[in-house]
Motif scaffolding. Structure first.
Motif, mmCIF file in Angstrom:
data_model
loop_
_atom_site.group_PDB
_atom_site.id
_atom_site.type_symbol
_atom_site.label_atom_id
_atom_site.label_comp_id
_atom_site.label_asym_id
_atom_site.label_seq_id
_atom_site.Cartn_x
_atom_site.Cartn_y
_atom_site.Cartn_z
ATOM 1 N N GLY A 1 0.817 -1.206 0.000
ATOM 2 C CA GLY A 1 0.000 0.000 0.000
ATOM 3 C C GLY A 1 0.854 1.260 0.000
ATOM 4 O O GLY A 1 0.525 2.243 -0.674
ATOM 5 N N LEU A 2 1.956 1.235 0.719
ATOM 6 C CA LEU A 2 2.868 2.380 0.713
ATOM 7 C C LEU A 2 3.506 2.575 -0.652
ATOM 8 O O LEU A 2 3.820 3.700 -1.044
ATOM 9 N N ASP A 3 3.675 1.490 -1.367
ATOM 10 C CA ASP A 3 4.230 1.579 -2.719
ATOM 11 C C ASP A 3 3.336 2.451 -3.615
ATOM 12 O O ASP A 3 3.821 3.142 -4.500
ATOM 13 N N ARG A 4 2.035 2.429 -3.351
ATOM 14 C CA ARG A 4 1.110 3.293 -4.104
ATOM 15 C C ARG A 4 1.446 4.760 -3.869
ATOM 16 O O ARG A 4 1.364 5.579 -4.778
ATOM 17 N N ALA A 5 1.825 5.102 -2.633
ATOM 18 C CA ALA A 5 2.199 6.483 -2.328
ATOM 19 C C ALA A 5 3.513 6.862 -3.001
ATOM 20 O O ALA A 5 3.668 7.981 -3.490
ATOM 21 N N VAL A 6 4.454 5.919 -3.044
ATOM 22 C CA VAL A 6 5.730 6.173 -3.707
ATOM 23 C C VAL A 6 5.481 6.509 -5.181
ATOM 24 O O VAL A 6 6.116 7.413 -5.737
ATOM 25 N N LYS A 7 4.559 5.814 -5.791
ATOM 26 C CA LYS A 7 4.265 6.029 -7.217
ATOM 27 C C LYS A 7 3.371 7.244 -7.469
ATOM 28 O O LYS A 7 3.217 7.660 -8.609
ATOM 29 N N ASN A 8 2.788 7.797 -6.397
ATOM 30 C CA ASN A 8 1.868 8.937 -6.532
ATOM 31 C C ASN A 8 2.217 10.031 -5.526
ATOM 32 O O ASN A 8 1.328 10.588 -4.877
ATOM 33 N N MET A 9 3.480 10.369 -5.424
ATOM 34 C CA MET A 9 3.925 11.308 -4.400
ATOM 35 C C MET A 9 3.310 12.702 -4.547
ATOM 36 O O MET A 9 3.239 13.448 -3.578
ATOM 37 N N ASP A 10 2.855 13.044 -5.721
ATOM 38 C CA ASP A 10 2.275 14.366 -5.920
ATOM 39 C C ASP A 10 0.807 14.440 -5.524
ATOM 40 O O ASP A 10 0.230 15.528 -5.497
ATOM 41 N N ASP A 11 0.193 13.310 -5.233
ATOM 42 C CA ASP A 11 -1.218 13.327 -4.835
ATOM 43 C C ASP A 11 -1.527 12.165 -3.889
ATOM 44 O O ASP A 11 -2.402 11.342 -4.151
ATOM 45 N N ILE A 12 -0.812 12.131 -2.798
ATOM 46 C CA ILE A 12 -0.978 11.054 -1.828
ATOM 47 C C ILE A 12 -2.366 11.096 -1.191
ATOM 48 O O ILE A 12 -2.975 10.056 -0.948
ATOM 49 N N LYS A 13 -2.896 12.288 -0.957
ATOM 50 C CA LYS A 13 -4.224 12.380 -0.333
ATOM 51 C C LYS A 13 -5.276 11.688 -1.190
ATOM 52 O O LYS A 13 -6.102 10.932 -0.679
ATOM 53 N N ALA A 14 -5.268 11.934 -2.473
ATOM 54 C CA ALA A 14 -6.247 11.290 -3.359
ATOM 55 C C ALA A 14 -5.980 9.800 -3.453
ATOM 56 O O ALA A 14 -6.917 8.995 -3.511
ATOM 57 N N THR A 15 -4.721 9.418 -3.445
ATOM 58 C CA THR A 15 -4.349 8.009 -3.531
ATOM 59 C C THR A 15 -4.923 7.215 -2.357
ATOM 60 O O THR A 15 -5.315 6.064 -2.518
ATOM 61 N N TYR A 16 -4.987 7.841 -1.188
ATOM 62 C CA TYR A 16 -5.449 7.161 0.018
ATOM 63 C C TYR A 16 -6.863 7.536 0.443
ATOM 64 O O TYR A 16 -7.290 7.178 1.548
ATOM 65 N N ALA A 17 -7.604 8.220 -0.397
ATOM 66 C CA ALA A 17 -8.957 8.661 -0.021
ATOM 67 C C ALA A 17 -9.842 7.480 0.376
ATOM 68 O O ALA A 17 -10.511 7.514 1.418
ATOM 69 N N GLU A 18 -9.858 6.428 -0.421
ATOM 70 C CA GLU A 18 -10.707 5.267 -0.108
ATOM 71 C C GLU A 18 -10.231 4.548 1.151
ATOM 72 O O GLU A 18 -11.048 4.104 1.960
ATOM 73 N N LEU A 19 -8.921 4.423 1.309
ATOM 74 C CA LEU A 19 -8.395 3.767 2.514
ATOM 75 C C LEU A 19 -8.704 4.578 3.769
ATOM 76 O O LEU A 19 -8.954 4.014 4.831
ATOM 77 N N SER A 20 -8.703 5.898 3.636
ATOM 78 C CA SER A 20 -9.050 6.746 4.769
ATOM 79 C C SER A 20 -10.491 6.500 5.197
ATOM 80 O O SER A 20 -10.777 6.351 6.387
ATOM 81 N N VAL A 21 -11.391 6.429 4.239
ATOM 82 C CA VAL A 21 -12.793 6.157 4.546
ATOM 83 C C VAL A 21 -12.928 4.773 5.181
ATOM 84 O O VAL A 21 -13.617 4.609 6.197
ATOM 85 N N LEU A 22 -12.281 3.781 4.616
ATOM 86 C CA LEU A 22 -12.345 2.421 5.154
ATOM 87 C C LEU A 22 -11.886 2.376 6.609
ATOM 88 O O LEU A 22 -12.565 1.813 7.474
ATOM 89 N N HIS A 23 -10.717 2.970 6.878
ATOM 90 C CA HIS A 23 -10.164 2.901 8.229
ATOM 91 C C HIS A 23 -10.969 3.718 9.236
ATOM 92 O O HIS A 23 -11.035 3.355 10.405
ATOM 93 N N SER A 24 -11.582 4.788 8.788
ATOM 94 C CA SER A 24 -12.333 5.610 9.744
ATOM 95 C C SER A 24 -13.767 5.142 9.925
ATOM 96 O O SER A 24 -14.249 5.036 11.051
ATOM 97 N N GLU A 25 -14.452 4.837 8.837
ATOM 98 C CA GLU A 25 -15.885 4.566 8.914
ATOM 99 C C GLU A 25 -16.239 3.096 9.097
ATOM 100 O O GLU A 25 -17.232 2.783 9.731
ATOM 101 N N LYS A 26 -15.445 2.215 8.557
ATOM 102 C CA LYS A 26 -15.759 0.791 8.684
ATOM 103 C C LYS A 26 -14.942 0.123 9.795
ATOM 104 O O LYS A 26 -15.487 -0.600 10.625
#
Length: 147
Positions: free
Chosen positions: A71-96
């Motif tokens: 999952g961190l590898d996704r951030a390495v490949k998208n360093m200019d937009d990490i917030k958007a890259t993790y938007a779904e994971l943020s929702v998953l970890h907070s709401e579910k």
């Protein structure tokens, strides 16, 4: 948006190119569960997490640690937009999953220790600064849904 220097970008990519995701992920997550035992409550389906040996020998901990590193590898490949890259994971970890957002920082600290041990003398203060900046940006992106 986060500003990355050329050194920081190159450093993050270099670090991740040297990592065995399965080993490092397992050791970082295992360390987090041992050092901060209250984080175990999110892993009730993982079975025996009663002591350090059980945690480090648990195949589900190892598997999820690898998932985290990939999952961190996704951030390495998208360093200019990490917030958007993790938007779904943020929702998953907070709401579910209802994960305490401070746990992202705790895991980042454990990952830093594991990576420092792996890289040894090449994990200089400048390298550590770039790595911890990267992990702080990732943790912030994962906490985004909580605000």
């Amino acid at each position: 948006m986060v500003e990355w220097t050329d050194f920081e970008r190159a450093t993050i990519q270099n670090i991740f190119s040297k990592l065995d995701y399965e080993s490092v992920g397992h050791n970082a997550l295992g360390r987090c569960l041992v050092v901060y035992p209250w984080t175990q409550r999110y892993f009730g389906k993982f079975g025996n997490l009663y002591n350090a040996a059980a945690i480090m020998g648990n195949p589900m901990v190892a598997a999820h640690g690898a998932v985290v590193l990939h999952g961190l590898d996704r951030a390495v490949k998208n360093m200019d937009d990490i917030k958007a890259t993790y938007a779904e994971l943020s929702v998953l970890h907070s709401e579910k999953l209802h994960v305490d957002p401070d746990n992202f920082r705790l895991l980042a600290d454990c990952l830093t220790i594991v990576v420092a041990a792996k890289l040894g003398a090449s994990f200089t203060a400048d390298v550590q600064a770039a790595f911890q900046k990267f992990l702080a940006v990732v943790a912030s992106a994962l906490r985004r849904q909580y605000h």
